[in-house]
Structures are given as C-alpha cells and as structure tokens.
Design a protein around this motif. Sequence first.
Motif, PDB file in Angstrom:
ATOM      1  N   LEU A 182      41.474   6.933 -19.982  1.00  0.00           N
ATOM      2  CA  LEU A 182      40.640   6.024 -19.189  1.00  0.00           C
ATOM      3  C   LEU A 182      40.093   6.708 -17.945  1.00  0.00           C
ATOM      4  O   LEU A 182      38.921   6.547 -17.599  1.00  0.00           O
ATOM      5  N   TYR A 183      40.941   7.495 -17.257  1.00  0.00           N
ATOM      6  CA  TYR A 183      40.466   8.233 -16.081  1.00  0.00           C
ATOM      7  C   TYR A 183      39.396   9.239 -16.480  1.00  0.00           C
ATOM      8  O   TYR A 183      38.410   9.445 -15.765  1.00  0.00           O
ATOM      9  N   GLY A 184      39.604   9.892 -17.632  1.00  0.00           N
ATOM     10  CA  GLY A 184      38.614  10.856 -18.116  1.00  0.00           C
ATOM     11  C   GLY A 184      37.286  10.191 -18.428  1.00  0.00           C
ATOM     12  O   GLY A 184      36.215  10.728 -18.118  1.00  0.00           O
ATOM     13  N   LEU A 185      37.336   9.002 -19.042  1.00  0.00           N
ATOM     14  CA  LEU A 185      36.106   8.270 -19.349  1.00  0.00           C
ATOM     15  C   LEU A 185      35.394   7.865 -18.068  1.00  0.00           C
ATOM     16  O   LEU A 185      34.174   7.976 -17.962  1.00  0.00           O
ATOM     17  N   ARG A 186      36.161   7.433 -17.080  1.00  0.00           N
ATOM     18  CA  ARG A 186      35.557   7.002 -15.819  1.00  0.00           C
ATOM     19  C   ARG A 186      34.951   8.178 -15.052  1.00  0.00           C
ATOM     20  O   ARG A 186      33.977   8.020 -14.317  1.00  0.00           O
ATOM     21  N   SER A 187      35.520   9.372 -15.259  1.00  0.00           N
ATOM     22  CA  SER A 187      35.057  10.549 -14.512  1.00  0.00           C
ATOM     23  C   SER A 187      33.902  11.284 -15.184  1.00  0.00           C
ATOM     24  O   SER A 187      33.543  12.371 -14.787  1.00  0.00           O
TER      25      SER A 187
END
Length: 333
Positions: A182-187
């Motif tokens: 999720l953090y990777g998708l947001r970044s």
Amino acid sequence: MVVLREGMCPGLDAGLLRDLRAADVKTVEDLVSSDTEELARKCSVSYKALLAIRRVLLAQHTAFPVSGADLYEELLSSTAILSTGNPSLDKLLDSGLYTGEITELSGGPGSGKSQVCFGVAVHISYQLKQSVVYIDTTGGLTAGRLLEMLQTETSNTEEQMAALQRIQIFRLFDVYSLLDCLYGLRSGGLQQASVGGGSVKAVIVDSVSAVISPLLGGKHNEGMSLMIQVAGVLKTMAKDFNVAALVTNHVTRSGSGEVQPGLGASWSHIPRTRILLERAEPSAAVSPSGLRSATLIKSSRQPCHIKAEFDLRWWSRSEEESSRKRKLDETDS
C-alpha cells in the motif's frame, strides 16, 4: 502516530532514516517536535535540507481549516462513481462505488464477497476501460476465473487480454507485506499500475481481515497499531489519488447472537459504506445457488438497514442474457 518511512518525501532516504532512528526520531511527531538545528548536527545533514523535510511532513500530516463551500467544490470536481456492474448492488450503494472512499463488504464463508470483487474488477477493467489493483490475501483469485467472466462479456480475444492487463494482481499473506504494498502504491505505484490508457480507479483488498484479525487481541499489542496504519494509508490513497477502495471483512457474532462485521469498533469508523452479505432465503422464482442478500449497515447517503437481493451469477451472464435482463428490469421499474 505516523512512522517515518523511506520515500515519504523528497530527501528522506535510507541513510537519513537510519541516522534519525539512531537519534531516537522514529515518527513524524518526533521529527516535527525536535530541535531542527540540533537534529541536523546529530544526523550530519544540512539544516536547510532537514527544515525542508520538516515542512513537507507538516503539510502532509497537519489539518488546515477549510470552508464547507471549498469541500463541496472539491467533492464535485474529484468524486467519480464506479458502477459495480450489478444494478441491484449499485442501487444499494447509491449508484456504485465512490472514489475517495472506502467501501466494505463483510460476510461469512460462501457469502459471495470474493465473487463480487471479481465481478467489480472485471466490470471496471472491461466496461469502464480503467485499471484495477487487486490485492489477494487469501489465494482465492485466479486468472482463469477472471478470464471466464470476461468471456461472457466479449468473445473478442484481444479485448479479453486488454481487460486482463488492466487488472494488476498482488498476492500478499501478511499485514507487513500488505503495508509495504500500500505504501508503495501511494508513493508512485498507482501510476505504474495504469495500463492501456486507463488510470487506476479501484483498489480492492480481499480480504483485509485475513491478515489483521490474527494479530488482534491476546498478546499481540501491535495488532491495533498495524490495523490503524492499514486504514490510514488506504484512506489517504483513496482521497489523494481519487480511487475507490473496496475491502472485504469477515463476520462475528455479538453478545446477543447478531451477525456483525469483524475487526471491532475501531475499524468500524474506517469504511464510509458497509454492506453485509448473506445467503438469501431460497426463492421459488430464482435458483438459490447464486442468490445473495445484501444489507446496507453503514452509509452517509442512504438509509441504513435497507436490503437488496442479487444473483452472484449476474457477472457471468452472456451479453445476450444481460441485455434481456436489463430490458426486463426497465419494464418492471
């Protein structure tokens, strides 16, 4: 408390993150409340660079007052409504899934949560020509099942393959992998997941409870913190990137024996809309094998506790059957 992570803002790289942790600065709150000049000396980084990072993090994580009119204008300009592909479910959801929000499907085994998610993913990718991120935490999703559903939408192989390419699948089986994803998708991962001219309009997590519920209660004190982190990144991603987040949840029974969504009271505030799926009572008119009852148990737009019945096999109908059923529905209404 928001934990500092590499890439949260420009300049916050692995080396600086390591130095900050060595200085006992582990969260955004720690950083913004520290003496910036002294912290810059401890971390051997320029005062201006650290001050810039501090300003960005403050802007990202501080609430600024806005007027109701501004909020309404933002809503009108940014919100999109995505049809699920099923008219009965769309009606219950007040037209479909809203971008910028989290919608939850809860239900017991066999209630049809995953089947609905498959159908939604196929409809958005094929009919709406938009990309979908599908996070599978139970191992229940197969490309073969998606292809079967697409084959009932179109007999054109190229169209089927194009629609499949617009569904990006992640298989993750623990909450740490889910958070990283999720953090990777947001970044920046959401932009990379956009395929075939369509941007990512939906992120589906099936199931969020499968990786969170084992960590709640008992000796696992970190479970609640991890759950809130998952909720936080899903909410900010939905709002910042104008995507609809659809998650599934298991059910439990209350003290009075009533079926209710799992993950407890803290999680109940996270989804904007919650639907409880159950097997419908057998009907003489419709074969019971695919019939499901959906109850709206939380909504900011519709009266709660309204119900709808729908057939899970709707998404597997042929084009001719779907057209015929739509005409019947229009005649009935």
